[in-house]
Design a protein around this motif. Structure first.
Motif, PDB file in Angstrom:
ATOM      1  N   GLY A  90      15.555   9.139   6.358  1.00 52.89           N
ATOM      2  CA  GLY A  90      16.721   9.612   7.104  1.00 52.89           C
ATOM      3  C   GLY A  90      17.443   8.493   7.821  1.00 52.89           C
ATOM      4  O   GLY A  90      17.180   7.312   7.588  1.00 52.89           O
ATOM      5  N   THR A 277      24.216  20.795   5.421  1.00 54.19           N
ATOM      6  CA  THR A 277      23.038  19.929   5.521  1.00 54.19           C
ATOM      7  C   THR A 277      21.970  20.586   6.377  1.00 54.19           C
ATOM      8  O   THR A 277      20.774  20.428   6.122  1.00 54.19           O
ATOM      9  CB  THR A 277      23.406  18.569   6.109  1.00 54.19           C
ATOM     10  OG1 THR A 277      24.165  18.770   7.301  1.00 54.19           O
ATOM     11  CG2 THR A 277      24.207  17.745   5.146  1.00 54.19           C
ATOM     12  N   ALA A 281      18.472  21.187   4.770  1.00 54.69           N
ATOM     13  CA  ALA A 281      17.337  20.498   5.381  1.00 54.69           C
ATOM     14  C   ALA A 281      16.292  21.499   5.855  1.00 54.69           C
ATOM     15  O   ALA A 281      15.083  21.255   5.742  1.00 54.69           O
ATOM     16  CB  ALA A 281      17.824  19.646   6.550  1.00 54.69           C
ATOM     17  N   HIS A 282      16.759  22.622   6.347  1.00 52.23           N
ATOM     18  CA  HIS A 282      15.829  23.652   6.800  1.00 52.23           C
ATOM     19  C   HIS A 282      15.002  24.182   5.628  1.00 52.23           C
ATOM     20  O   HIS A 282      13.771  24.305   5.707  1.00 52.23           O
ATOM     21  CB  HIS A 282      16.633  24.789   7.442  1.00 52.23           C
ATOM     22  CG  HIS A 282      15.781  25.903   7.952  1.00 52.23           C
ATOM     23  ND1 HIS A 282      16.196  27.192   8.013  1.00 52.23           N
ATOM     24  CD2 HIS A 282      14.519  25.894   8.420  1.00 52.23           C
ATOM     25  CE1 HIS A 282      15.230  27.950   8.492  1.00 52.23           C
ATOM     26  NE2 HIS A 282      14.212  27.189   8.753  1.00 52.23           N
ATOM     27  N   ARG A 284      14.487  22.667   2.749  1.00 52.45           N
ATOM     28  CA  ARG A 284      13.638  21.588   2.285  1.00 52.45           C
ATOM     29  C   ARG A 284      12.377  21.462   3.099  1.00 52.45           C
ATOM     30  O   ARG A 284      11.275  21.320   2.583  1.00 52.45           O
ATOM     31  CB  ARG A 284      14.408  20.283   2.449  1.00 52.45           C
ATOM     32  CG  ARG A 284      14.572  19.549   1.187  1.00 52.45           C
ATOM     33  CD  ARG A 284      15.250  18.243   1.418  1.00 52.45           C
ATOM     34  NE  ARG A 284      16.030  17.931   0.258  1.00 52.45           N
ATOM     35  CZ  ARG A 284      17.286  17.541   0.279  1.00 52.45           C
ATOM     36  NH1 ARG A 284      17.907  17.410   1.428  1.00 52.45           N
ATOM     37  NH2 ARG A 284      17.909  17.282  -0.831  1.00 52.45           N
ATOM     38  N   ARG A 285      12.581  21.494   4.408  1.00 50.91           N
ATOM     39  CA  ARG A 285      11.500  21.329   5.348  1.00 50.91           C
ATOM     40  C   ARG A 285      10.452  22.417   5.191  1.00 50.91           C
ATOM     41  O   ARG A 285       9.255  22.138   5.191  1.00 50.91           O
ATOM     42  CB  ARG A 285      12.128  21.468   6.720  1.00 50.91           C
ATOM     43  CG  ARG A 285      11.485  20.727   7.780  1.00 50.91           C
ATOM     44  CD  ARG A 285      12.276  20.940   9.042  1.00 50.91           C
ATOM     45  NE  ARG A 285      11.411  20.607  10.134  1.00 50.91           N
ATOM     46  CZ  ARG A 285      10.997  19.391  10.358  1.00 50.91           C
ATOM     47  NH1 ARG A 285      11.427  18.404   9.607  1.00 50.91           N
ATOM     48  NH2 ARG A 285      10.166  19.137  11.329  1.00 50.91           N
ATOM     49  N   PHE A 401      21.516  13.982   1.496  1.00 50.00           N
ATOM     50  CA  PHE A 401      21.109  13.958   2.892  1.00 50.00           C
ATOM     51  C   PHE A 401      19.816  14.743   3.072  1.00 50.00           C
ATOM     52  O   PHE A 401      19.708  15.885   2.655  1.00 50.00           O
ATOM     53  CB  PHE A 401      22.212  14.589   3.741  1.00 50.00           C
ATOM     54  CG  PHE A 401      21.943  14.532   5.213  1.00 50.00           C
ATOM     55  CD1 PHE A 401      22.368  13.441   5.951  1.00 50.00           C
ATOM     56  CD2 PHE A 401      21.258  15.541   5.854  1.00 50.00           C
ATOM     57  CE1 PHE A 401      22.118  13.372   7.304  1.00 50.00           C
ATOM     58  CE2 PHE A 401      20.995  15.472   7.207  1.00 50.00           C
ATOM     59  CZ  PHE A 401      21.424  14.390   7.931  1.00 50.00           C
ATOM     60  N   GLY A 402      18.841  14.114   3.677  1.00 52.22           N
ATOM     61  CA  GLY A 402      17.594  14.816   3.940  1.00 52.22           C
ATOM     62  C   GLY A 402      16.504  14.522   2.934  1.00 52.22           C
ATOM     63  O   GLY A 402      15.379  14.966   3.107  1.00 52.22           O
ATOM     64  N   THR A 403      16.826  13.782   1.860  1.00 51.30           N
ATOM     65  CA  THR A 403      15.765  13.344   0.961  1.00 51.30           C
ATOM     66  C   THR A 403      14.982  12.225   1.638  1.00 51.30           C
ATOM     67  O   THR A 403      15.405  11.677   2.648  1.00 51.30           O
ATOM     68  CB  THR A 403      16.360  12.816  -0.353  1.00 51.30           C
ATOM     69  OG1 THR A 403      17.371  11.871  -0.033  1.00 51.30           O
ATOM     70  CG2 THR A 403      16.960  13.933  -1.173  1.00 51.30           C
ATOM     71  N   GLN A 500      20.587  18.050  13.453  1.00 53.02           N
ATOM     72  CA  GLN A 500      19.363  17.544  12.834  1.00 53.02           C
ATOM     73  C   GLN A 500      18.239  17.430  13.853  1.00 53.02           C
ATOM     74  O   GLN A 500      17.087  17.710  13.549  1.00 53.02           O
ATOM     75  CB  GLN A 500      19.631  16.186  12.175  1.00 53.02           C
ATOM     76  CG  GLN A 500      20.545  16.262  10.982  1.00 53.02           C
ATOM     77  CD  GLN A 500      19.968  17.118   9.859  1.00 53.02           C
ATOM     78  OE1 GLN A 500      18.786  17.035   9.568  1.00 53.02           O
ATOM     79  NE2 GLN A 500      20.791  17.945   9.256  1.00 53.02           N
ATOM     80  N   ARG A 504      14.559  19.371  13.869  1.00 54.94           N
ATOM     81  CA  ARG A 504      13.246  18.735  13.949  1.00 54.94           C
ATOM     82  C   ARG A 504      12.560  18.996  15.269  1.00 54.94           C
ATOM     83  O   ARG A 504      11.530  18.413  15.565  1.00 54.94           O
ATOM     84  CB  ARG A 504      13.412  17.232  13.774  1.00 54.94           C
ATOM     85  CG  ARG A 504      13.847  16.922  12.376  1.00 54.94           C
ATOM     86  CD  ARG A 504      14.105  15.477  12.190  1.00 54.94           C
ATOM     87  NE  ARG A 504      15.050  15.347  11.072  1.00 54.94           N
ATOM     88  CZ  ARG A 504      15.394  14.216  10.549  1.00 54.94           C
ATOM     89  NH1 ARG A 504      14.907  13.107  11.023  1.00 54.94           N
ATOM     90  NH2 ARG A 504      16.236  14.172   9.550  1.00 54.94           N
TER      91      ARG A 504
ATOM     92  N   HIS B 693       6.697  16.092  10.012  1.00 55.61           N
ATOM     93  CA  HIS B 693       7.708  15.341   9.264  1.00 55.61           C
ATOM     94  C   HIS B 693       7.043  14.414   8.243  1.00 55.61           C
ATOM     95  O   HIS B 693       6.404  13.457   8.602  1.00 55.61           O
ATOM     96  CB  HIS B 693       8.548  14.524  10.239  1.00 55.61           C
ATOM     97  CG  HIS B 693       9.611  13.757   9.550  1.00 55.61           C
ATOM     98  ND1 HIS B 693      10.653  14.353   8.910  1.00 55.61           N
ATOM     99  CD2 HIS B 693       9.777  12.447   9.407  1.00 55.61           C
ATOM    100  CE1 HIS B 693      11.416  13.447   8.396  1.00 55.61           C
ATOM    101  NE2 HIS B 693      10.922  12.266   8.682  1.00 55.61           N
TER     102      HIS B 693
END
Lengths: 693, 693
Positions: A90, A277, A281-282, A284-285, A401-403, A500, A504, B693
């Motif tokens: 990130g 994003t 990202a959510h 993905r997480r 973004f977020g990879t 972001q 997190r 993370h």
């Protein structure tokens, strides 16, 4: 007398050390920036010239080579990140904004970030190196501060002061290195990162960022003589300056409307970007990255292949455009010579032709931005190409973004923004045909608007843009566009970094307290949790169990002495316990430096500590680790005020005490004006009446 | 739900009002700046052209006319100040830095400052208009904020927020107006004035200063068409930009040594300036100005006559210099045409000759600076002339400072600095003959060094200089010079503003706490004074007697209710009592707006209040005026922390309470992250683990 003398010596000493550190941090960050720049430019230059050579024979072979080079670079990046430095993924800015994040300032994170950035940016993904550079600056500042702390035998209190400064300054150097914009860097740190600030710190920060600018400039001068391969002409800010400075000289009132439109578009697209994003990202997480590192690697590889296919394939479907009439003054060749930088990329086209989509797509991002910003190239791009690029690149930026690679959002933001900015500029050019309008100016405003709509920065973004273009005339325009785009964006959601950080769970305090806090008191905010006290001397096993059952690290300590109870605070933030698990036997009494040190080492968590049952039964005296006068607030204080205390003083926790029913005294500003002993004349002067003026 | 809605509406409303105010403040300050500039330029231009015409016939008559015009202008200025607006004397910056000064933001002060500045600057005294412009900006911001408060029926708490913002923003607009340097203005406010800061405030401040820059620029464009008399070409920053931008392109390492020398000279001369002005101001205050206004007027007149004699007389003793070889490209005429601005003043010399001392001395200050900074005019000045001017002007600046006229120190500082800067530049030119060196560059560095050595500003000065010259290349050089001059100056004394504030008893807190505070506690700082409590309901006569016997305005209030004692604070800062003496009968119950309003009205002091014996026996309920949750510190808190609280939160007083022996609860950053009700999704997200993370 003696004490005052010692005090002065100590002050002088600490000032000198701080300035030297500021100098070293500046040089270190600048060298890292130069290294990354040189590497990226060389990898990318080599990649493009190889591909261009091969497509003279076979497009398919060229595509394969292009794709595999990209894949190899990206793979190296994601491998470093997943195996070696997970905290380096990130952009790093949201993590630095939150104080509590673990492992973010380690040496391994620094190394991972540097090499990971080279791979991910060189591999052509839709991300930038500016955010990671900010993080790199922070790491270097932190590590140098650490090194200084043991080397110079600094006292712990001094170190604490320095520690709190540290993660402010650093960022600046990164921004300064990224854009060669020292003033903008300072303001960026001021606006984005710090909730508190001291003016003497600002001066040192400014010094550091000027050092960065000077070192980068020197390195560039050295590279211009051809010692760094492709690097010589490849630094973003410098070329941009020259191009834009020859751009539009003035603006008229009719242009304010299209500029406002750019602001609105920027706000809408920026807010949409943040929202997309956030959702991705959510997802993905919670679903993808839980399955382990292999999934992360595969994900990045897929993104890389998609990026390669789109950036190579789309220009193939675009018909060639004949070169415009040669203008001897502009000095722009069409098509550009192979292996050089510039506008009018030839790609598969014939002589005296160019491919406008390849000019922005099949190119390094720095180059693409330069082409989008370029003046004196009206009608270089067709509206269709720009629109295609906008949609494609926007989508790529969202999925990239977020990879698990280091990824900055500045450069993609500038790309997206300058694309629609130039689109608007094209319409303006054809609408107000009489005026002296440059599409490049609109591209610049578009870039500002997208960054404003996404990151919601204001002053610093203005100043960075002005410093990039080295032209103060555009300041009011940039400001107008930013005002609009930020207002539009704020109507939908929060800024990119805040979203972001929220995702997190990093506790960022907004700049203003919530409205409902006005009617709340400090006591209500504490909730119903039971307060856990420590006595001054405590059993190790008790410490561990309390730490395990609480998710914060600061605890009140009550010491029962003859003179009554003393309230103080112990903070296990930096290390869960004052001993190091790896040393085997537990030294119960530890010296202070080692206790304070682990700030940027691994960041021990409680679970890493394995103690023998004997150790657990031992007692530990917390006295050396206590904060003897913690900040306290009375229970009935308004929560708004408590909030401001947190923001202004940069606190982590605050103790809530019962309200006092008695006042011991009152301190006014004048009570704090303690004069040095030698200044008796001044004290005498001061006693003259205030208002007889 | 209802509350949240009201809160949002209220927020939106207050945001809109604040932005409109920011806009109005910007426009108002810019118009004031333009008005002062036009007036000064026209008076001075008229004065010089008249004098030049008369000296063709008689030098003595010319001198008399010159002297009497100067005297008349200065007399008008000192008359306004002494009779009408005593608070408008001086630069105003030290007063604004201290929060407690009375009468500094009145409407009459604003008017006095504007017209006083025109007189004192137009009258040729050795002072500038930039400091007063900062003060004017502050007055305008304050008055507009006041006007807004009653007009829009804003609630008192909102007003309080705004009040505390007010005296920050304003300054900025002044600096922005003075130098057309918006970024520098923001940084100036940040560095010089505020001890606390919020990022959303910065954006608004930046907006205001950009408005100022735009309005001034528009007015200048309008004036260039000849509608404002002499004004068209007379604005300082604009011309300077054009001249210097064509100056030195690059610098070499050999030049760093002479530049460092400039820094040292600047530090020494700046510190000497501060010390001399301090002593003279002290003497003036205690011996001269006590004798009443007539002495002040006579003093200013004597200074004016001396200034006229020196600036007219000295060039007469200087032999003429033949004009250099004409350079067609430079576009500089020698001698300049009468009635025009430019280098090479003819004075009494013949054709193709000029008088170098008259070029800097017998000229407006803006013009003199332009000539000193000018590039491509090597050897225009002889070393002897520069040295004479330096000594004379330095002495004049020292004796002029502290007289009863509005007086800024920026322009005199730039004059002094650029003179010795150019002197050093001359030596460098003759020493390194091969290099491409411009004396104007050294003059710029000299100006920076003197301002740094005297005012000790750093970042803002750098940025202002860069904005004036519109050239980022000089940034590292200016920074080097400032680093040195500030360090040298700090070795001797404090900055100019701090010294002056100390002299006037204004309690300014330095940016860092004294070393001995580390070992002191809050209780020690209170001293042995008896704490005076108020009950909630109090007799008027008691309030008055307590206010008379104490020199601070904040008092703890203890209210005995059923649930125990409640501690709060009442602050008589803005008005000694919640009633207005002029209204005849005393309204014991007053509405809040009137209580809060007198911030910038006359500033009632206790002695102005004349109450009947009946009034004195009445009771007053302080409840509406209480601050229910004042900031408190425990008695054993380290004084360093107390100091930081004062600085960071901008406090006036703080209550010291007994140390607590019990903790009610603990607030961490996460407790302050209260989400809006509709954001349930986000809350859910937040509960996911932090560290996976």
């Amino acid at each position: 007398q003696e004490q005052a003398k010692r005090g002065k010596l100590y002050m002088a000493y600490s000032v000198v050390v701080k300035w030297i550190l500021a100098l070293l941090i500046g040089i270190g960050t600048a060298l890292a920036a130069v290294f990354i720049n040189i590497s990226v430019e060389n990898f990318a230059g080599w990649k493009y010239s190889l591909t261009f050579n091969i497509i003279q024979k076979s497009y398919f072979a060229g595509f394969l080579v292009y794709m595999f080079i990209n894949l190899a670079l990206v793979l190296s990046s994601v491998y470093i990140i997943t195996q070696f430095a997970p905290a380096a993924a990130g952009s790093g800015i949201p993590e630095i904004k939150g104080i509590d994040t673990h492992g973010i300032l380690l040496f391994r994170t620094l190394v991972g970030k540097i090499f990971g950035s080279i791979g991910s940016v060189g591999g052509g993904l839709a991300l930038g190196k500016e955010g990671p550079l900010v993080h790199i600056g922070a790491c270097i500042a932190s590590l140098l501060g650490q090194g200084g702390s043991t080397k110079y035998h600094l006292r712990s209190r001094w170190l604490q002061i320095f520690t709190s400064e540290r993660d402010r300054r650093d960022l600046v150097t990164g921004v300064a290195a990224a854009f060669r914009a020292p003033v903008g860097g300072v303001l960026f740190a001021l606006e984005e990162v710090t909730s508190w600030w001291r003016s003497q710190l600002m001066w040192r920060v400014f010094f550091t960022s000027a050092i960065v600018a000077v070192v980068v400039r020197t390195a560039m001068g050295w590279c211009k003589s051809g010692k760094c391969g492709h690097f010589g002409s490849g630094v973003f800010a410098c070329i941009l300056t020259k191009i834009l400075f020859s751009g539009q000289e003035d603006y008229s009132f009719q242009e304010l409307l299209p500029m406002a439109v750019i602001g609105v578009i920027g706000g809408l697209l920026g807010a949409l970007f943040n929202q997309l994003t956030f959702y991705i990202a959510h997802w993905r997480r919670n679903y993808l990255h839980k399955r382990g590192n292999r999934v992360k690697v595969i994900e990045v590889c897929i993104v890389s292949v998609i990026t390669s296919v789109i950036s190579f394939g789309l220009p193939l479907f675009k018909t060639c455009t004949p070169c415009p009439e040669a203008d001897a003054n502009s000095g722009i060749e069409c098509p550009r010579r192979p292996g050089m930088y510039g506008n009018y990329v030839n790609f598969y086209c014939g002589n005296k032709e160019y491919n406008d989509l390849a000019t922005i797509f099949f190119n390094t991002q720095d180059d693409a931005i330069r082409n989008l910003f370029s003046a004196k190239t009206i009608h270089e791009f067709s509206a269709q190409s720009l629109l295609t690029f906008l949609v494609m690149f926007y989508s790529l930026a969202v999925i990239t973004f977020g990879t698990a690679v280091p990824a900055g959002q500045f450069v993609p933001g500038i790309m997206i923004g300058s694309t629609y900015g130039r689109l608007v500029g094209m319409f303006v050019v054809s609408f107000y045909q009489k005026l002296n309008i440059e599409e490049g100016t609109y591209a610049l405003l578009g870039a500002a608007s997208f960054l404003g709509g996404s990151m919601r920065m204001t002053v610093s973004l203005c100043v960075i843009m002005v410093e990039i273009t080295n032209n103060l005339k555009f300041l009011p325009l940039i400001m107008l566009v930013l005002l609009i785009s930020k207002a539009v964006g704020d109507a939908f959601n929060e800024g990119l970094y805040e979203e972001q950080a929220r995702l997190r769970g990093i506790p960022l305090l907004e700049s203003r307290p919530k409205y409902q806090m006005r009617t709340m008191t400090a006591k209500e905010a504490c909730g119903h949790q039971q307060v856990v006290y420590f006595p001054r001397v405590v059993k190790v096993v008790d410490v561990l169990s309390i730490l395990r059952s609480n998710n914060h690290n600061g605890f009140p300590v009550i010491d029962h002495t003859r003179s009554g109870e003393t309230l103080s605070k112990v903070d296990f933030q930096h290390s869960p316990l004052p001993f190091n698990s790896r040393d085997g036997p537990v030294p119960i009494r530890h010296n202070l430096t080692e206790f304070v040190k682990p700030v940027s080492s691994k960041g021990l968590s409680i679970d890493d500590i394995h103690l023998t049952p004997d150790d657990l039964e031992m007692y530990i005296d917390l006295a050396p680790f206590l904060n003897p006068s913690p900040y306290v607030v009375p229970e009935d204080m308004s929560l708004t005020k408590v909030y401001n205390l947190f923001r202004q003083l940069g606190l982590r926790h605050i103790l809530v005490v019962p309200r006092a029913s008695r006042v011991v005294g009152m301190i006014t500003r004048k009570d704090l004006l303690i004069e040095d002993n030698e200044d008796t004349a001044a004290v005498e002067l001061q006693s003259t009446s205030v208002r007889d003026h």
